[in-house]
Write a protein that holds these residues in place. Sequence first.
Motif, mmCIF file in Angstrom:
data_model
loop_
_atom_site.group_PDB
_atom_site.id
_atom_site.type_symbol
_atom_site.label_atom_id
_atom_site.label_comp_id
_atom_site.label_asym_id
_atom_site.label_seq_id
_atom_site.Cartn_x
_atom_site.Cartn_y
_atom_site.Cartn_z
ATOM 1 N N VAL A 11 1.126 -30.624 5.990
ATOM 2 C CA VAL A 11 2.019 -31.755 5.628
ATOM 3 C C VAL A 11 1.096 -32.775 4.981
ATOM 4 C CG1 VAL A 11 3.686 -33.610 6.310
ATOM 5 C CG2 VAL A 11 3.821 -31.390 7.326
ATOM 6 N N PHE A 12 0.044 -33.295 5.738
ATOM 7 C CA PHE A 12 -0.751 -34.197 4.885
ATOM 8 C C PHE A 12 -1.400 -33.783 3.525
ATOM 9 C CE2 PHE A 12 -4.716 -36.456 4.525
ATOM 10 C CZ PHE A 12 -4.282 -37.800 4.659
ATOM 11 N N VAL A 13 -1.722 -32.538 3.624
ATOM 12 C CA VAL A 13 -2.562 -31.850 2.392
ATOM 13 C C VAL A 13 -1.540 -31.904 1.537
ATOM 14 C CG1 VAL A 13 -3.594 -29.997 1.333
ATOM 15 C CG2 VAL A 13 -4.283 -31.022 3.683
ATOM 16 N N ALA A 14 -0.203 -31.463 1.686
ATOM 17 C CA ALA A 14 0.831 -31.254 0.806
ATOM 18 C C ALA A 14 1.151 -32.731 -0.075
ATOM 19 C CB ALA A 14 2.116 -30.546 1.239
ATOM 20 N N ALA A 15 1.193 -33.866 0.928
ATOM 21 C CA ALA A 15 1.369 -35.133 0.521
ATOM 22 C C ALA A 15 0.243 -35.399 -0.397
ATOM 23 C CB ALA A 15 1.790 -35.994 1.594
ATOM 24 N N VAL A 16 -0.894 -35.273 -0.050
ATOM 25 C CA VAL A 16 -2.139 -35.755 -0.983
ATOM 26 C C VAL A 16 -2.233 -35.040 -2.172
ATOM 27 C CG1 VAL A 16 -4.728 -35.764 -1.097
ATOM 28 C CG2 VAL A 16 -3.305 -36.592 0.968
ATOM 29 N N THR A 17 -1.909 -33.827 -2.117
ATOM 30 C CA THR A 17 -1.880 -32.897 -3.376
ATOM 31 C C THR A 17 -0.595 -33.599 -4.262
ATOM 32 O OG1 THR A 17 -2.526 -30.936 -2.098
ATOM 33 C CG2 THR A 17 -1.586 -30.519 -4.333
ATOM 34 N N THR A 18 0.480 -33.781 -3.760
ATOM 35 C CA THR A 18 1.646 -34.240 -4.441
ATOM 36 C C THR A 18 1.011 -35.699 -5.204
ATOM 37 O OG1 THR A 18 3.105 -33.196 -3.423
ATOM 38 C CG2 THR A 18 4.024 -35.181 -4.540
ATOM 39 N N PHE A 19 0.594 -36.383 -4.354
ATOM 40 C CA PHE A 19 -0.024 -37.657 -4.893
ATOM 41 C C PHE A 19 -0.988 -37.626 -6.130
ATOM 42 C CE2 PHE A 19 -2.620 -41.594 -4.950
ATOM 43 C CZ PHE A 19 -1.771 -42.528 -4.676
ATOM 44 N N VAL A 20 -1.958 -36.559 -5.896
ATOM 45 C CA VAL A 20 -2.877 -36.204 -6.840
ATOM 46 C C VAL A 20 -2.167 -35.656 -8.408
ATOM 47 C CG1 VAL A 20 -4.813 -34.943 -7.673
ATOM 48 C CG2 VAL A 20 -4.737 -35.935 -5.414
ATOM 49 N N LEU A 21 -1.252 -34.730 -7.970
ATOM 50 C CA LEU A 21 -0.354 -34.334 -9.156
ATOM 51 C C LEU A 21 0.455 -35.267 -9.772
ATOM 52 C CD1 LEU A 21 1.139 -30.706 -7.767
ATOM 53 C CD2 LEU A 21 -0.739 -31.097 -9.334
ATOM 54 N N GLY A 22 0.874 -36.419 -9.042
ATOM 55 C CA GLY A 22 1.548 -37.387 -9.908
ATOM 56 C C GLY A 22 0.820 -38.059 -10.662
ATOM 57 N N ALA A 23 -0.406 -38.564 -10.348
ATOM 58 C CA ALA A 23 -1.496 -39.058 -11.193
ATOM 59 C C ALA A 23 -1.769 -38.344 -12.329
ATOM 60 C CB ALA A 23 -2.708 -39.580 -10.465
ATOM 61 N N ILE A 24 -1.821 -37.173 -12.018
ATOM 62 C CA ILE A 24 -2.216 -36.398 -13.452
ATOM 63 C C ILE A 24 -1.031 -36.309 -14.126
ATOM 64 C CG2 ILE A 24 -2.754 -33.845 -14.138
ATOM 65 C CD1 ILE A 24 -4.389 -33.569 -11.512
ATOM 66 N N TRP A 25 0.046 -35.990 -13.621
ATOM 67 C CA TRP A 25 1.429 -35.605 -14.503
ATOM 68 C C TRP A 25 1.669 -36.975 -15.351
ATOM 69 C CZ3 TRP A 25 4.805 -31.616 -15.141
ATOM 70 C CH2 TRP A 25 6.053 -32.015 -15.695
ATOM 71 N N TYR A 26 1.740 -38.308 -14.635
ATOM 72 C CA TYR A 26 2.203 -39.610 -15.337
ATOM 73 C C TYR A 26 0.868 -40.118 -16.129
ATOM 74 C CZ TYR A 26 6.663 -39.095 -12.938
ATOM 75 O OH TYR A 26 7.794 -38.559 -12.781
ATOM 76 N N ILE A 27 -0.312 -39.858 -15.897
ATOM 77 C CA ILE A 27 -1.263 -40.197 -16.748
ATOM 78 C C ILE A 27 -1.173 -39.294 -18.021
ATOM 79 C CG2 ILE A 27 -3.966 -40.022 -17.532
ATOM 80 C CD1 ILE A 27 -4.242 -40.934 -14.496
ATOM 81 N N THR A 28 -0.904 -37.987 -17.945
ATOM 82 C CA THR A 28 -0.485 -37.321 -19.216
ATOM 83 C C THR A 28 0.444 -37.621 -19.896
ATOM 84 O OG1 THR A 28 -1.830 -35.306 -17.846
ATOM 85 C CG2 THR A 28 -0.160 -34.482 -19.865
ATOM 86 N N PHE A 29 1.577 -37.847 -19.321
ATOM 87 C CA PHE A 29 2.993 -38.306 -19.967
ATOM 88 C C PHE A 29 3.078 -39.633 -19.961
ATOM 89 C CE2 PHE A 29 3.736 -33.803 -18.296
ATOM 90 C CZ PHE A 29 3.703 -33.426 -19.559
ATOM 91 N N GLN A 30 1.931 -40.736 -19.899
ATOM 92 C CA GLN A 30 2.152 -42.108 -19.799
ATOM 93 C C GLN A 30 2.954 -42.631 -21.077
ATOM 94 O OE1 GLN A 30 -1.665 -44.010 -19.402
ATOM 95 N NE2 GLN A 30 -0.841 -46.146 -19.395
ATOM 96 N N THR A 31 2.440 -42.169 -22.130
ATOM 97 C CA THR A 31 2.994 -42.805 -23.428
ATOM 98 C C THR A 31 4.654 -42.668 -23.569
ATOM 99 O OG1 THR A 31 0.898 -43.029 -24.586
ATOM 100 C CG2 THR A 31 3.056 -43.076 -26.107
ATOM 101 N N PRO A 32 4.938 -41.284 -23.473
ATOM 102 C CA PRO A 32 6.244 -40.959 -23.409
ATOM 103 C C PRO A 32 7.108 -41.713 -22.295
ATOM 104 C CG PRO A 32 5.248 -38.953 -23.040
ATOM 105 C CD PRO A 32 4.221 -40.096 -23.643
ATOM 106 N N TRP A 33 6.616 -41.354 -21.009
ATOM 107 C CA TRP A 33 7.256 -42.146 -20.079
ATOM 108 C C TRP A 33 7.365 -43.722 -20.028
ATOM 109 C CZ3 TRP A 33 6.208 -46.235 -16.748
ATOM 110 C CH2 TRP A 33 7.251 -46.363 -15.363
ATOM 111 N N MET A 34 6.522 -44.169 -20.722
ATOM 112 C CA MET A 34 6.576 -45.834 -21.066
ATOM 113 C C MET A 34 7.731 -46.003 -22.127
ATOM 114 S SD MET A 34 2.672 -47.188 -20.385
ATOM 115 C CE MET A 34 3.200 -48.950 -20.345
ATOM 116 N N GLU A 35 7.717 -45.372 -22.909
ATOM 117 C CA GLU A 35 8.709 -45.435 -23.973
ATOM 118 C C GLU A 35 10.133 -45.245 -23.488
ATOM 119 O OE1 GLU A 35 7.208 -42.864 -27.315
ATOM 120 O OE2 GLU A 35 5.601 -44.069 -27.713
#
Length: 136
Positions: A11-35
Amino acid sequence: MTTPRINFLAVFVAAVTTFVLGAIWYITFQTPWMELSGVTEAQAAESDPVSAYLISFITYLLGAYALALLFKSMQVSTLQTGALTGALIGALIVGGNIFTNNTYELKPIGLSILNAGFSAVSYAAMGAILGAWQKK
């Protein structure tokens, strides 16, 4: 009634993995997300990232725990079944709620697609971890 045996490390590893994926996802899509969300650079600079990170991690931890409980009752015990079940939950249940809320809040459909896409990907990852890593 017996208490299901939950693998809390998974459960903890799944949460950490999701946290890291969130950083990757939202850094990748930062400009369109902000717009799409209407967040400006100035607003982002003034925000408190520690609170956002803490809330994110707590919700990922709770989501992973809920998924682990659900998987026990459904007898999900493989990486493939876990990933598929997680993806369906992320896309159709969580993603559906994102689309519904954003529609009433008059937010662009692109924002719904971006955020619901993350839900599908992150729940698939959590599901894969929890499905494959069962407590014996």
